[in-house]
Scaffold this active site. Structure first.
Site, short mmCIF file in Angstrom:
data_model
loop_
_atom_site.label_atom_id
_atom_site.label_comp_id
_atom_site.label_asym_id
_atom_site.label_seq_id
_atom_site.Cartn_x
_atom_site.Cartn_y
_atom_site.Cartn_z
N ARG A 131 0.83 6.49 4.42
CA ARG A 131 1.93 7.33 3.95
C ARG A 131 2.01 8.64 4.73
NH1 ARG A 131 -0.37 7.19 -2.00
NH2 ARG A 131 -0.89 5.13 -1.17
N LYS B 290 -13.80 1.90 3.65
CA LYS B 290 -13.64 0.60 3.02
C LYS B 290 -14.95 -0.18 3.08
CE LYS B 290 -8.79 -0.10 4.48
NZ LYS B 290 -8.12 -0.18 3.16
#
Length: 468
Positions: free
Chosen positions: A325, A251
């Site tokens: 996830r 990020k």
């Protein structure tokens, strides 16, 4: 916070009057009426929602301050917002006690005032910290009112917010597990798996996400057993990524700044279990948390890796920043093994859900109509934004890959939907719903009576769902 009934003789730092649209000042004590007239004429106070005026009492009653809080049409949301503003204003002024004059539901007033009064200021200079409320007096509180539910929800939501707001140097997988262990009690047990046990149990997603960090991952299983006859058994699963740097799909600095909140789903689960000890619904509840840090290092998992998950399915990695996830997948597979009736997962899963619904709504994904109806109803009762999004099977084509059973991202189009569909691969048996809380989990700035930082979203909704 001590809660009791207020009377005309109650001495408090502030007396707060909750008033509706275009209220009649004759409803107020005669001594207060001139001040209310001033509020109307000079300060344009009309009793509208989200409006509050505060004045020094100057001997008009037993308080230092007088608040007029607007509840609009006086529906449940109006009372909730008015009470939240009272809590917020009391903290801003450093008041330790408030007497509230209102005909609103005491349980609604208690949770909203406490929520508005919340601050996470333990790392601030001690001189700058404001006094929280220690005493709350309610004019319409009677001996017949059971406020355990309200105080339980408030305590649970406060715990969730505290955990989510903690700096990542203080909260990492093992310390999150230690916080869970503090909840052990008469009806709650907690089991924690370390990295060795995770490997033995085939938790391939949790292991992969956590392998790039010096803080090893954990799996946390909380279990609440009701004392009476159970009505059903459910599992509530929370994403516990205590810091998300993105892994090798790194990020930006701006994107990382508030990534301590990426464990908000697990904070919600722990908040729920804190509340369960007081609310005591007749539902058996399993709480499952996959806790890991998603860091960038020589040992981090890689693009193109193929992971074998707990249920035996394989996943090709196309983006290491789609890590939540993977953690959730192992938990869902484990939850399916428990043979529960219903299973809900909560996660700050996708930016796509924020694009679709904005900052103040969580996304609900499920094809179980009864669960959808119940969850939307509970969110409405709690005053929390929850909106159903579609979950069509034909979008699963976006998750196909040559090298494994499924890949971990489905492209930019419909990203929140394909993330939910990815999770569906690991559900086997129970009715299931996925809630993406990426938007409302953490405020960049004050919103309504909620200060900046963690909101504790979905604690109240899911307690209502469990207790209904």
């Amino acid at each position: 916070m001590n809660i009791s009934t207020s009377t005309e003789q109650t001495i408090a730092d502030a007396t707060a009057y909750i008033l509706g649209n275009d209220f009649d000042i004759s409803e107020l004590p005669q001594a207060i009426q001139p001040l209310a007239q001033h509020a109307i004429e000079e300060d344009k106070f009309k009793g509208k929602e989200n409006s509050l005026r505060a004045y020094p009492a100057l001997g008009l009653n037993n308080s230092k301050w007088i608040f007029f809080a607007g509840a609009g049409s006086k529906d449940i949301d109006g009372y909730r917002r008015a009470a939240g503003e009272i809590g917020h204003q009391a903290r801003e002024k450093g008041l330790s006690s408030v007497s509230v004059i209102s005909d609103g539901d005491p349980n609604v007033l208690i949770t909203a005032i406490g929520t508005g009064n919340y601050r996470f200021d333990c790392n601030s200079n001690e001189k700058s910290r404001k006094q929280p409320l220690t005493d709350l007096y309610l004019s319409n509180l009677t001996e017949d009112d059971n406020i355990d539910r309200a105080t339980g929800i408030l305590n649970g939501r406060t715990l969730a917010r505290d955990l989510i707001n903690m700096p990542p140097a203080d909260l990492y997988p093992d310390t999150l597990a230690q916080e869970a262990l503090k909840l052990v009690g008469d009806q709650i047990t907690v089991e924690v798996w370390d990295e060795k046990k995770l490997k033995e149990e085939g938790m391939g997603g949790i292991i992969a996400v956590g392998q790039g960090s010096t803080n090893p991952p954990r799996f946390i299983h909380l279990h609440y057993t009701p004392k009476g006859t159970r009505s059903k058994t459910v599992a509530i699963i929370g994403k516990g990524v205590t810091f998300d740097a993105g892994g090798l799909s790194l990020k930006t600095s701006a994107g990382m700044q508030t990534m301590r909140c990426d464990m908000a789903g697990s904070g919600t689960v722990l908040g729920i279990f804190k509340a369960l000890a007081q609310v005591k619904p007749n539902v058996e509840v399993h709480g499952l948390i996959g806790a890991a840090e998603n860091m960038c290092s020589a040992g981090a998992y890689k693009l193109g890796d193929v992971l074998r998950m707990r249920n035996g399915k394989t996943v090709e990695i196309h983006n290491t920043d789609a890590e939540g996830r993977l953690v959730m997948a192992d938990c869902l597979a484990y939850g399916s093994e428990l043979k529960v009736d219903e299973m809900i997962d909560i996660a700050t899963l996708t930016g796509a859900c924020m694009v679709a619904l904005g900052r103040w709504y969580s996304g609900l994904f499920s094809n179980e109509e009864d669960m959808v109806k119940a969850l939307l109803g509970s969110a409405d009762n709690a005053g929390e934004g929850l909106w159903r999004l579609p979950l069509p099977d034909f979008y699963k084509a976006q998750l196909k890959t040559e090298w494994a059973d499924v890949k971990n991202v489905g492209g930019r189009m419909g990203g929140a939907i394909t993330a939910a569909l990815f999770l569906s691969n690991f559900v086997d048996g129970p009715k299931w719903a996925h809630i993406d809380i990426a938007g409302p989990a953490f405020n960049d700035k004050r919103y309504g009576h909620l200060t900046s930082g963690a909101t504790g979203t979905m604690v109240e909704t899911l307690i209502d769902w469990l207790d209904s």
